[in-house]
Design a protein around this motif. Sequence first.
Motif, PDB file in Angstrom:
ATOM      1  N   ASP A 175       4.908   1.497  -5.703  1.00 64.15           N
ATOM      2  CA  ASP A 175       3.645   2.218  -5.594  1.00 64.15           C
ATOM      3  C   ASP A 175       2.840   1.723  -4.398  1.00 64.15           C
ATOM      4  O   ASP A 175       2.133   2.489  -3.758  1.00 64.15           O
ATOM      5  N   MET A 176       2.954   0.423  -4.095  1.00 63.07           N
ATOM      6  CA  MET A 176       2.235  -0.157  -2.966  1.00 63.07           C
ATOM      7  C   MET A 176       3.158  -1.121  -2.229  1.00 63.07           C
ATOM      8  O   MET A 176       3.936  -1.847  -2.851  1.00 63.07           O
ATOM      9  N   ILE A 177       3.035  -1.094  -0.893  1.00 58.42           N
ATOM     10  CA  ILE A 177       3.849  -1.957  -0.043  1.00 58.42           C
ATOM     11  C   ILE A 177       2.927  -2.821   0.804  1.00 58.42           C
ATOM     12  O   ILE A 177       2.007  -2.302   1.454  1.00 58.42           O
ATOM     13  N   LEU A 178       3.161  -4.129   0.796  1.00 63.07           N
ATOM     14  CA  LEU A 178       2.436  -5.049   1.654  1.00 63.07           C
ATOM     15  C   LEU A 178       3.289  -5.282   2.896  1.00 63.07           C
ATOM     16  O   LEU A 178       4.403  -5.802   2.798  1.00 63.07           O
ATOM     17  N   LEU A 179       2.782  -4.879   4.047  1.00 64.79           N
ATOM     18  CA  LEU A 179       3.521  -4.962   5.303  1.00 64.79           C
ATOM     19  C   LEU A 179       3.022  -6.166   6.096  1.00 64.79           C
ATOM     20  O   LEU A 179       1.870  -6.189   6.517  1.00 64.79           O
ATOM     21  N   ASP A 180       3.889  -7.148   6.312  1.00 63.80           N
ATOM     22  CA  ASP A 180       3.510  -8.350   7.051  1.00 63.80           C
ATOM     23  C   ASP A 180       4.006  -8.215   8.493  1.00 63.80           C
ATOM     24  O   ASP A 180       5.178  -8.463   8.786  1.00 63.80           O
ATOM     25  N   GLU A 181       3.108  -7.799   9.375  1.00 64.74           N
ATOM     26  CA  GLU A 181       3.400  -7.613  10.795  1.00 64.74           C
ATOM     27  C   GLU A 181       4.673  -6.795  11.027  1.00 64.74           C
ATOM     28  O   GLU A 181       5.628  -7.269  11.667  1.00 64.74           O
ATOM     29  N   SER A 207       1.012   3.700  -0.982  1.00 68.28           N
ATOM     30  CA  SER A 207      -0.141   2.977  -0.452  1.00 68.28           C
ATOM     31  C   SER A 207       0.342   1.711   0.246  1.00 68.28           C
ATOM     32  O   SER A 207       1.377   1.139  -0.123  1.00 68.28           O
ATOM     33  N   PHE A 208      -0.423   1.279   1.261  1.00 68.74           N
ATOM     34  CA  PHE A 208      -0.024   0.146   2.089  1.00 68.74           C
ATOM     35  C   PHE A 208      -1.196  -0.796   2.319  1.00 68.74           C
ATOM     36  O   PHE A 208      -2.336  -0.359   2.487  1.00 68.74           O
ATOM     37  N   LEU A 209      -0.887  -2.100   2.346  1.00 69.34           N
ATOM     38  CA  LEU A 209      -1.779  -3.124   2.872  1.00 69.34           C
ATOM     39  C   LEU A 209      -1.032  -3.739   4.034  1.00 69.34           C
ATOM     40  O   LEU A 209       0.076  -4.261   3.877  1.00 69.34           O
ATOM     41  N   PHE A 210      -1.640  -3.724   5.220  1.00 65.16           N
ATOM     42  CA  PHE A 210      -0.936  -3.791   6.481  1.00 65.16           C
ATOM     43  C   PHE A 210      -1.515  -4.902   7.353  1.00 65.16           C
ATOM     44  O   PHE A 210      -2.618  -4.783   7.868  1.00 65.16           O
ATOM     45  N   ILE A 211      -0.791  -6.055   7.476  1.00 64.23           N
ATOM     46  CA  ILE A 211      -1.189  -7.112   8.414  1.00 64.23           C
ATOM     47  C   ILE A 211      -0.664  -6.757   9.802  1.00 64.23           C
ATOM     48  O   ILE A 211       0.528  -6.467   9.973  1.00 64.23           O
ATOM     49  N   GLU A 212      -1.542  -6.792  10.782  1.00 67.21           N
ATOM     50  CA  GLU A 212      -1.130  -6.504  12.151  1.00 67.21           C
ATOM     51  C   GLU A 212      -2.139  -7.134  13.093  1.00 67.21           C
ATOM     52  O   GLU A 212      -3.349  -7.082  12.869  1.00 67.21           O
ATOM     53  N   HIS A 213      -1.634  -7.758  14.181  1.00 72.17           N
ATOM     54  CA  HIS A 213      -2.525  -8.416  15.144  1.00 72.17           C
ATOM     55  C   HIS A 213      -3.045  -7.470  16.217  1.00 72.17           C
ATOM     56  O   HIS A 213      -4.026  -7.794  16.884  1.00 72.17           O
ATOM     57  N   ASP A 214      -2.399  -6.321  16.383  1.00 76.24           N
ATOM     58  CA  ASP A 214      -2.866  -5.345  17.364  1.00 76.24           C
ATOM     59  C   ASP A 214      -4.051  -4.587  16.762  1.00 76.24           C
ATOM     60  O   ASP A 214      -3.880  -3.711  15.918  1.00 76.24           O
ATOM     61  N   ILE A 215      -5.252  -4.944  17.205  1.00 73.36           N
ATOM     62  CA  ILE A 215      -6.466  -4.372  16.617  1.00 73.36           C
ATOM     63  C   ILE A 215      -6.521  -2.863  16.803  1.00 73.36           C
ATOM     64  O   ILE A 215      -6.936  -2.120  15.902  1.00 73.36           O
ATOM     65  N   ASP A 216      -6.074  -2.386  17.966  1.00 74.34           N
ATOM     66  CA  ASP A 216      -6.107  -0.944  18.217  1.00 74.34           C
ATOM     67  C   ASP A 216      -5.228  -0.194  17.228  1.00 74.34           C
ATOM     68  O   ASP A 216      -5.605   0.875  16.728  1.00 74.34           O
ATOM     69  N   VAL A 217      -4.053  -0.742  16.930  1.00 76.43           N
ATOM     70  CA  VAL A 217      -3.162  -0.113  15.957  1.00 76.43           C
ATOM     71  C   VAL A 217      -3.831  -0.044  14.592  1.00 76.43           C
ATOM     72  O   VAL A 217      -3.805   0.988  13.909  1.00 76.43           O
ATOM     73  N   ILE A 218      -4.449  -1.147  14.177  1.00 81.30           N
ATOM     74  CA  ILE A 218      -5.131  -1.177  12.885  1.00 81.30           C
ATOM     75  C   ILE A 218      -6.245  -0.139  12.829  1.00 81.30           C
ATOM     76  O   ILE A 218      -6.371   0.622  11.859  1.00 81.30           O
TER      77      ILE A 218
END
Length: 257
Positions: A175-181, A207-218
């Motif tokens: 139901d939810m995926i945590l994406l680590d970079e 649904s997603f919780l999404f870690i990403e260092h590219d601020i523009d992508v976020i």
Amino acid sequence: MTEIQNPILDVQGLEKHFGGITAIGGLDMRVGEGITGLIGPNGAGKTTFFNCVTGALTPDAGRVAFADGDITGKRPSAVAQEGLVRTFQIPRELPEMTVRENLQLAPRGQSGERLAQAWLRGDEFADDERRVREKAAEMAEFLEIDHVLDAKAGTLSGGQRKLLELARVLLTEPDMILLDEPLAGVNPTLEQKILDRIHDLESQGYSFLFIEHDIDVIMETCERVVVMHQGQVLTSGEPADVKSDDRVIEAYLGEEV
């Protein structure tokens, strides 16, 4: 800071300490449907948070609720059974097996996983094997890695390995995926492909919780953004509000905003 009224993931008072170091210090976070971004500098506690939520680490205190059920301290396999799964910064495929074999291991509840069925190998077993093969092939086609189905997973490029890991996670029907970079080390073409598929999946109800260092992508990808700092939530809200928050600008974004 805006609050989610009906969260899928509800974390209250989460703590994790490593000796005298506090990685997570009484964190509260509520995550709803759609795509939520999680940002913060190295050492903010983002991956430790993922590990505590999904059972790779046992929290020292606090409660993790998912879909109204308490999953605090459960093993990763039990958390996945509840419908919450995660990817890793470095994909964890089985390198000596083919992409097809990696995918066919992923679906939950296969008949061959039960000892009696493994011995009987009757019609149910055959039907189940056929269903798993078809689902694996369909997922590979959806993520555009069907052309490497018979290649050893260890021979894939970094971007293809990310797609394989996402495919394996999706085959567990979460139901939810945590994406680590998920975009780290990925070339721009594959990066866009991954982002396109995430949006496609959101439209299908994931649904997603999404870690990403590219601020523009976020800011361009997520409907809501959570900012972590020193093991706590600094602020959360819509991307435009977070991006214009003076504390966020000072602590994370600097002149790039």
